[in-house]
Design a protein around this motif. Structure first.
Motif, PDB file in Angstrom:
ATOM      1  N   TYR A 187       1.768  -1.274   7.317  1.00  0.00           N
ATOM      2  CA  TYR A 187       0.999  -2.420   6.819  1.00  0.00           C
ATOM      3  C   TYR A 187       0.463  -2.200   5.401  1.00  0.00           C
ATOM      4  CZ  TYR A 187       1.330  -4.055  11.600  1.00  0.00           C
ATOM      5  OH  TYR A 187       1.813  -4.481  12.811  1.00  0.00           O
ATOM      6  N   LEU A 207      -0.231  -5.103   2.861  1.00  0.00           N
ATOM      7  CA  LEU A 207      -1.430  -5.950   2.938  1.00  0.00           C
ATOM      8  C   LEU A 207      -2.498  -5.531   1.933  1.00  0.00           C
ATOM      9  CD1 LEU A 207       0.046  -6.545   5.672  1.00  0.00           C
ATOM     10  CD2 LEU A 207      -2.209  -7.026   6.614  1.00  0.00           C
ATOM     11  N   TYR A 265      -9.486  -6.337  10.506  1.00  0.00           N
ATOM     12  CA  TYR A 265      -8.566  -7.484  10.514  1.00  0.00           C
ATOM     13  C   TYR A 265      -7.785  -7.503  11.819  1.00  0.00           C
ATOM     14  CZ  TYR A 265      -4.328 -10.157   9.259  1.00  0.00           C
ATOM     15  OH  TYR A 265      -3.278 -11.049   9.228  1.00  0.00           O
ATOM     16  N   SER A 307      -4.909 -12.545  15.896  1.00  0.00           N
ATOM     17  CA  SER A 307      -5.412 -13.855  15.462  1.00  0.00           C
ATOM     18  C   SER A 307      -5.323 -14.073  13.956  1.00  0.00           C
ATOM     19  CB  SER A 307      -6.868 -14.012  15.905  1.00  0.00           C
ATOM     20  OG  SER A 307      -7.685 -13.027  15.294  1.00  0.00           O
ATOM     21  N   LYS A 308      -4.943 -13.012  13.222  1.00  0.00           N
ATOM     22  CA  LYS A 308      -4.848 -13.073  11.753  1.00  0.00           C
ATOM     23  C   LYS A 308      -6.165 -13.533  11.141  1.00  0.00           C
ATOM     24  CE  LYS A 308       0.101 -14.138  11.793  1.00  0.00           C
ATOM     25  NZ  LYS A 308       1.150 -15.112  11.376  1.00  0.00           N
ATOM     26  N   THR A 309      -7.244 -12.956  11.632  1.00  0.00           N
ATOM     27  CA  THR A 309      -8.585 -13.296  11.135  1.00  0.00           C
ATOM     28  C   THR A 309      -9.353 -12.023  10.817  1.00  0.00           C
ATOM     29  OG1 THR A 309      -9.474 -13.323  13.398  1.00  0.00           O
ATOM     30  CG2 THR A 309      -8.711 -15.431  12.480  1.00  0.00           C
ATOM     31  N   LEU A 358      -7.513 -12.749   2.596  1.00  0.00           N
ATOM     32  CA  LEU A 358      -7.053 -13.132   3.938  1.00  0.00           C
ATOM     33  C   LEU A 358      -5.778 -13.973   3.898  1.00  0.00           C
ATOM     34  CD1 LEU A 358      -7.444 -13.074   6.977  1.00  0.00           C
ATOM     35  CD2 LEU A 358      -9.030 -14.990   6.775  1.00  0.00           C
ATOM     36  N   PRO A 359      -5.692 -15.041   3.093  1.00  0.00           N
ATOM     37  CA  PRO A 359      -4.426 -15.783   3.006  1.00  0.00           C
ATOM     38  C   PRO A 359      -3.276 -14.896   2.516  1.00  0.00           C
ATOM     39  CG  PRO A 359      -6.215 -17.048   2.039  1.00  0.00           C
ATOM     40  CD  PRO A 359      -6.752 -15.668   2.274  1.00  0.00           C
ATOM     41  N   ASN A 385      -2.160 -12.659   5.410  1.00  0.00           N
ATOM     42  CA  ASN A 385      -1.415 -13.416   6.420  1.00  0.00           C
ATOM     43  C   ASN A 385       0.008 -13.729   5.957  1.00  0.00           C
ATOM     44  OD1 ASN A 385      -3.535 -13.386   8.208  1.00  0.00           O
ATOM     45  ND2 ASN A 385      -4.345 -15.379   7.596  1.00  0.00           N
ATOM     46  N   ARG A 386       0.161 -14.002   4.662  1.00  0.00           N
ATOM     47  CA  ARG A 386       1.519 -14.228   4.133  1.00  0.00           C
ATOM     48  C   ARG A 386       2.349 -12.951   4.246  1.00  0.00           C
ATOM     49  NH1 ARG A 386      -1.356 -17.052   0.045  1.00  0.00           N
ATOM     50  NH2 ARG A 386      -1.103 -15.310  -1.412  1.00  0.00           N
ATOM     51  N   ILE A 429       1.926 -10.539   6.459  1.00  0.00           N
ATOM     52  CA  ILE A 429       2.231 -10.341   7.876  1.00  0.00           C
ATOM     53  C   ILE A 429       3.424 -11.187   8.291  1.00  0.00           C
ATOM     54  CG2 ILE A 429       1.386 -10.843  10.214  1.00  0.00           C
ATOM     55  CD1 ILE A 429       0.335  -8.240   9.205  1.00  0.00           C
ATOM     56  N   ASN A 430       3.448 -12.442   7.866  1.00  0.00           N
ATOM     57  CA  ASN A 430       4.565 -13.336   8.197  1.00  0.00           C
ATOM     58  C   ASN A 430       5.897 -12.797   7.656  1.00  0.00           C
ATOM     59  OD1 ASN A 430       2.845 -15.111   9.526  1.00  0.00           O
ATOM     60  ND2 ASN A 430       2.502 -16.374   7.709  1.00  0.00           N
TER      61      ASN A 430
END
Length: 315
Positions: free
Chosen positions: A203, A206, A270, A274-276, A301-302, A305-306, A308-309
């Motif tokens: 990760y 991130l 994190y 839930s990606k929160t 955070l955005p 999440n991108r 992670i996707n």
């Protein structure tokens, strides 16, 4: 805009808000907000109105005086509306009621607190009042409770359950827990570090360093967690956050000033599910400054999440 520019809501606007609320929410009793635009000194301003506050102001002139008397703390802190109303009606401290309300929210939302919920099923209010009076949080108390039970202490005894000086006994029990756990896990330490490093490497994308005022660094070893927790005086390095990361339940990131990349500023947990952001704390479990929170929630955070996707798409 200055304090002197703040005026009562125009009667015409108030009438429109009340009429609109009757149409949209004829039976709803929960808190509702409405906003309108106006100009003050040629500056466009958005004003948000809470219906509960508006109704109280209209019915209770003493409440208006109370708002004026408490203008400074109310303007400096984002208290919940129900906390404001409860403070007015009971005379209790805004900060104490806010801490209680936040503790309730955390206890309901955090997935890693079921044991605490079971242990205090009969005296939950007492626990919430205790953490608010002690100026701590439910998650910090949960860390203390976990340490005490690991050490075999009887948590039905009041002096263990509700120590008079929570911070002092929290630090003592955490240190005892840390020593006991380290001795027990000595043979597994090498494997622990190897597993942790694999997850951190996975990760690594991130992390963020894009010429912002802040940078984000992922924890790369349990030693990183311990150092972060020791400097910021919280429990990220002393409880089971390393295990959560190895199981990929949550990831730990460090927020730094871009100009001081080696100095701990705030710590983020994190959730991969839930990606929160589950937690974001500074020194002594304090809430970070507004600019740090805005960076974490609106920029990092955005971005995370991108990433992670993309990782999931490439898997």
């Amino acid at each position: 805009m200055k304090d002197k520019d703040i005026k009562p809501i125009p009667k015409k606007i108030e009438k429109c808000i009340r009429e609109l609320d009757k149409i949209r929410c004829p039976e709803q009793k929960r808190l509702r907000f409405y906003a309108y635009l106006t100009t003050i000194n040629k500056e466009l301003v958005k004003i948000t109105v809470a219906i509960m506050i508006l109704e109280l102001i209209g019915k209770d002139k003493k409440f208006c005086k109370w708002l004026i008397a408490n203008k400074q703390p109310l303007s400096e802190n984002p208290y919940y509306i129900d906390v404001v109303i409860r403070s007015y009606k009971t005379g209790k401290s805004l900060d104490e009621l806010q801490a209680y309300a936040e503790a309730v929210i955390i206890l309901r939302r955090q997935r890693n607190l079921p044991r605490l919920q079971r242990a205090f099923s009969k005296d939950l209010d007492q626990l919430l009042n205790y953490v608010s009076i002690q100026k701590t949080g439910v998650t910090t108390y949960n860390d203390y409770y976990t340490a005490c039970t690991y050490l075999g202490l009887d948590m039905t005894i009041p002096k263990n359950r509700y120590p008079h000086d929570f911070k002092r006994w929290h630090d003592i029990r955490i240190d005892e827990y840390r020593t006991a756990k380290a001795l027990k896990d000595a043979e597994q330490r090498k494997e622990l570090y190897a597993q942790f490093a694999i997850v951190a490497e996975k990760y690594l994308p991130l992390q963020r360093n894009l010429h912002d005022a802040f940078i984000v660094i992922i924890a790369k070893s349990p030693a990183d967690l311990i150092r972060e927790g020791d400097i910021l005086h919280h429990c990220v390095g002393r409880m089971n956050y390393d295990q959560r990361m190895i199981r990929e339940e949550s990831l730990i990131f460090f927020i730094r000033n871009a100009t001081e990349p080696d100095t701990p500023l705030a710590t983020v947990e994190y959730s991969l599910a839930s990606k929160t952001v589950l937690q974001c704390y500074g020194d002594h479990d304090s809430k970070p400054s507004q600019d740090v929170l805005e960076f974490v929630n609106n920029k990092w955070l955005p971005y995370a999440n991108r990433k992670i996707n993309k990782l999931k798409a490439a898997a």
